[in-house]
Design a protein around this motif. Structure first.
Motif, mmCIF file in Angstrom:
data_model
loop_
_atom_site.group_PDB
_atom_site.id
_atom_site.type_symbol
_atom_site.label_atom_id
_atom_site.label_comp_id
_atom_site.label_asym_id
_atom_site.label_seq_id
_atom_site.Cartn_x
_atom_site.Cartn_y
_atom_site.Cartn_z
ATOM 1 N N GLU A 104 -0.627 9.558 12.959
ATOM 2 C CA GLU A 104 -1.998 9.351 13.438
ATOM 3 C C GLU A 104 -2.503 7.965 13.070
ATOM 4 N N HIS A 105 -2.175 7.533 11.840
ATOM 5 C CA HIS A 105 -2.624 6.209 11.395
ATOM 6 C C HIS A 105 -1.969 5.113 12.234
ATOM 7 N N ILE A 106 -0.668 5.245 12.488
ATOM 8 C CA ILE A 106 0.038 4.237 13.288
ATOM 9 C C ILE A 106 -0.511 4.213 14.712
ATOM 10 N N HIS A 139 -3.483 5.001 15.611
ATOM 11 C CA HIS A 139 -4.814 4.379 15.552
ATOM 12 C C HIS A 139 -4.708 2.852 15.508
ATOM 13 N N GLU A 140 -3.753 2.357 14.720
ATOM 14 C CA GLU A 140 -3.544 0.911 14.638
ATOM 15 C C GLU A 140 -3.125 0.345 15.994
ATOM 16 N N ILE A 169 3.317 6.888 5.820
ATOM 17 C CA ILE A 169 2.225 6.604 6.752
ATOM 18 C C ILE A 169 2.224 7.645 7.865
ATOM 19 N N SER A 170 1.088 8.242 8.105
ATOM 20 C CA SER A 170 1.000 9.291 9.126
ATOM 21 C C SER A 170 1.122 8.706 10.530
ATOM 22 N N LYS A 217 0.821 -1.218 0.000
ATOM 23 C CA LYS A 217 0.000 0.000 0.000
ATOM 24 C C LYS A 217 0.855 1.269 0.000
ATOM 25 N N TYR A 218 2.071 1.135 0.503
ATOM 26 C CA TYR A 218 2.969 2.287 0.606
ATOM 27 C C TYR A 218 4.358 1.894 0.112
#
Length: 310
Positions: free
Chosen positions: A205-207, A209-210, A202-203, A195-196
């Motif tokens: 914030e996304h990490i 959240h995971e 990858i932000s 995906k990347y």
């Protein structure tokens, strides 16, 4: 005028239309070949309008590279059978050739352009013609153009067009060894669908959240939730890293690694040392035919029966 089998055969070879349609067209036009072709085109356009509502979820992806620019397209058909048709395959390749020269940014803009192979037509007219010839709903679904300013572009097409990928790389050296390496990376993208390119994309914030999700999963587990906080934190970090290795290209294990451990990043470092220049993947694009399209489940036997009873 008597319509001969040879005339029907000739018209069929020119247009690709069905035998009975060709015979009907010749009868309607009293054997005039040019008028018969026009009749089939007009009739085909009417058919195209009727077919426009059908789900087109099969098809092909195709790539055209000219210099440092690569164009990738997906053209959909209703059935996999048509995707194997030479007329359809040639049309998809022609659309890719159209895109590589085009300034269009949307499919709608592309459809309104003059068709490269016949300036008297628009791209949308060429599409309608192919619908008439092939007898299925066809759609130019999407396309992308990638131009390299400081390196090169390389593509890979898998399964006869089921999956296609493009890699853009920055490199001061462009030779066969570099292109072969990038082809291997394009194959990696086609096979493992990262995906990347790297974690930098990858932000935070996304990490975060995971991590929240993984922590919640652990706390809902009767056994794991009883472990010390430090251990739980380590489990979360470990699982996040594992996920990132799966979705980030440079962190993935290189598919051709002899030891089964070498990452794509290490492979690129190896190639860079050999050619004497840093080779960096700047962009990757992957198309898979029909992805995201809801396919209609059909009862083929019932469909045939319905046509016979019509």
């Amino acid at each position: 005028m008597a319509i001969t089998a040879a005339m029907v055969k000739e018209l069929r070879e020119i247009t690709g239309a069905g035998m009975m349609d060709c015979k009907k067209a010749l009868n309607k036009t009293e054997g005039n070949m040019d008028e018969a072709i026009e009749f089939l085109r007009k009739n085909g356009q009417a058919k195209a309008e009727k077919k426009a509502g059908r789900v087109a979820a099969e098809g092909l992806c195709s790539v055209k590279i000219e210099g440092n620019t690569a164009a990738m397209v997906e053209v959909n058909s209703e059935t996999d059978f048509v995707a194997k048709n030479e007329v359809f395959q040639e049309f998809v390749a022609s659309v890719a050739s159209q895109v590589v020269k085009s300034n269009a940014t949307t499919v709608e803009e592309l459809l309104e352009e003059d068709w490269n192979e016949d300036a008297s037509k628009k791209v949308k007219d060429a599409l309608v013609d192919k619908i008439a010839v092939i007898g299925e709903n066809l759609k130019i679904r999407r396309f992308v153009k990638v131009t390299s300013e400081n390196g090169c572009v390389v593509s890979y097409v898998h399964g006869g067009g089921r999956i296609a990928s493009i890699i853009e790389a920055d490199t001061e050296v462009v030779n066969d060894e570099v292109k072969e390496a990038l082809l291997n990376i394009a194959m990696q993208v086609a096979a493992l669908n990262p995906k990347y390119i790297s974690r930098e994309e990858i932000s935070a914030e996304h990490i975060a959240h995971e991590k929240e999700i993984l922590l919640a999963q652990i706390m809902n587990d009767p056994k794991e939730s009883q472990k010390p906080e430090k251990v739980i934190k380590g489990i979360v970090e470990g699982r996040v890293n594992k996920e990132l290795k799966e979705v980030c290209l440079v962190d993935q294990v290189y598919v051709k690694a002899e030891d089964g451990k070498q990452t794509v990043a290490k492979y690129l470092e190896e190639v860079s040392k050999k050619v004497g220049a840093t080779v960096t993947v700047k962009k990757m694009v992957r198309f898979e035919t029909g992805e995201g399209i809801e396919k209609k489940e059909e009862d083929f036997a019932a469909e045939v029966a319905a046509q016979l009873n019509a």
